[in-house]
Design an enzyme around this catalytic site. Sequence first.
Site, short mmCIF file in Angstrom:
data_model
loop_
_atom_site.label_atom_id
_atom_site.label_comp_id
_atom_site.label_asym_id
_atom_site.label_seq_id
_atom_site.Cartn_x
_atom_site.Cartn_y
_atom_site.Cartn_z
N ASN A 64 36.43 14.92 11.50
CA ASN A 64 36.24 15.27 12.75
C ASN A 64 37.78 14.29 13.94
O ASN A 64 37.71 13.34 13.69
CB ASN A 64 35.33 15.53 13.49
CG ASN A 64 35.56 15.80 14.92
OD1 ASN A 64 36.16 17.14 15.39
ND2 ASN A 64 35.72 14.71 16.12
N GLU A 65 39.01 14.75 14.10
CA GLU A 65 40.21 14.34 14.63
C GLU A 65 40.75 12.90 14.24
O GLU A 65 39.78 11.78 14.32
CB GLU A 65 39.02 14.27 16.66
CG GLU A 65 38.57 15.09 17.07
CD GLU A 65 38.57 15.11 18.63
OE1 GLU A 65 37.93 14.25 18.96
OE2 GLU A 65 38.74 15.71 19.21
N HIS A 85 32.14 12.73 11.56
CA HIS A 85 32.67 13.56 12.52
C HIS A 85 31.89 11.92 13.38
O HIS A 85 31.13 11.24 14.20
CB HIS A 85 31.14 13.65 13.32
CG HIS A 85 31.94 14.25 14.52
ND1 HIS A 85 32.08 15.77 14.84
CD2 HIS A 85 32.18 13.70 16.53
CE1 HIS A 85 32.50 16.03 16.25
NE2 HIS A 85 32.80 14.68 16.85
N GLN A 134 25.46 13.03 17.96
CA GLN A 134 25.20 13.35 18.91
C GLN A 134 23.86 14.13 19.96
O GLN A 134 23.81 14.00 21.16
CB GLN A 134 26.87 14.38 19.77
CG GLN A 134 27.61 13.39 20.01
CD GLN A 134 29.40 14.01 20.46
OE1 GLN A 134 29.61 14.64 19.48
NE2 GLN A 134 29.40 13.84 21.24
C1 BGC Z 1 35.04 15.39 20.00
C2 BGC Z 1 33.08 15.42 20.40
C3 BGC Z 1 33.13 15.01 21.76
C4 BGC Z 1 34.43 16.09 22.83
C5 BGC Z 1 33.91 15.72 24.62
C6 BGC Z 1 36.15 15.63 21.33
O1 BGC Z 1 36.76 14.88 20.84
O2 BGC Z 1 34.90 15.67 19.06
O3 BGC Z 1 31.98 14.65 19.96
O4 BGC Z 1 32.47 15.36 22.55
O5 BGC Z 1 35.65 15.59 22.16
O6 BGC Z 1 34.64 14.43 24.81
#
Ligand code: BGC
Length: 412
Positions: free
Chosen positions: A157-158, A113, A19
Amino acid sequence: MHMAFPKDFRWGTATAAHQVEGNNINSDFWILENLPETLFAEPSGDAIDHYHRYAEDIALLAGLGFNSYRFSIEWARIEPEEGHFSDAILNHYRRVLEVCREHHLKPMVTLHHFTSPRWLIAEGGWENQDTADKFARYCSKVIQQLGDLIDMVCTINEVNIPMVINQIWLAGLDLQELGFMQAAKEVLGIAPSGKFSSFMFTPSEKGRNTILEAHRQAVAAIKAVRPDLPVGMTIAMDDLQAVDGGEAVRDLFRRELQDVYLQAAQGDDFLGVQAYSRIRFAPTGRLAPPEGNELTQMGYEFWPEAIEASLRYANQKVHMPLVVTENGIATDDDTRREEYYRRAINRIAHCLNDGLDIRGYYAWSSFDNFEWMLGYNPRFGLIEVDRSNQNRIIRPSAQCLGEIARSNCIDV
Ligand code: BGC
């Protein structure tokens, strides 16, 4: 009332490699973003060129008052072809870590990520069980070369985002059927009957198992190199509310989207909790935000209390240290960003007061950046970026949050 945060509380901001670094032709997202029929608003391009400007960026964050920085390193750069690890790129990230240390920012590093190497996707991506081994091998390599400078590690991540995107945002729509995905498969020579199993777009049971297995193997690989390094996963939580008797429906979603993952996190050193808004459920299913309520640029409700609800729910389900690894708002009105952060941190202070073991708070995001499918429109940055000249402009909300970080206390 004046509330002090614990002595070693980590105050930071977060970014993710793709990003902010952009320009990574070896990643699967580069393919998706640049297809003629792409669903992406625009390609990531040079992003905000954090890859070259990391030193001044880190200095800005330290100057604001933070004591930590969460960023991700990109697998597709480090291992651009299977088994070929780039020392030059690993050394690049080593310098990033050194600059963090020079500025007294404890580095929290995320190893995955959302983006993956294109070779991994060509081999079946997140539906191929071998991916877990490959991910662990990459993690081991990174920790061998960089582990001595890292403070905390997030593996993936997530872990639940593929399910959240599919079940909440796409209401079950299978993206694999779309022309855009067919075209992506052609680029990698995947048969039309196969799948382009990018991390975000693999909402199957098989995908979930691969992701959780990859996390488990990564933890073992990291601990084998550095047993003392704290390791965890992060989960996209949000405040899931039931209205008009929607408890059963809400709980069903909650089981699938949160509980399974919280269970899988047990035994880790910490859990990364990420929250932005609330989602309401009635017996008929998910509801739109109430008419007239303030929405953010993401189209969801302005709801700073989301983080409190998420932390309290996570704390009910797992007994382990929690870290807020992401929380923030996309808006063009910086006064609303400041209000959002003040209210969110106020609620975290209450959680701490009630005995929750919360170790840190990372705002999303340090800078305006590439918001995936939505391109550069949503503005999450504490620091504004003018991409025509890559100038950084500190927003008042950044000063405010930096002050809270520096003083390590808040009036509640
Ligand atoms: C993610 C980010 C994203 C942010 C805002 C999260 O789900 O880890 O990559 O930019 O939310 O939407």
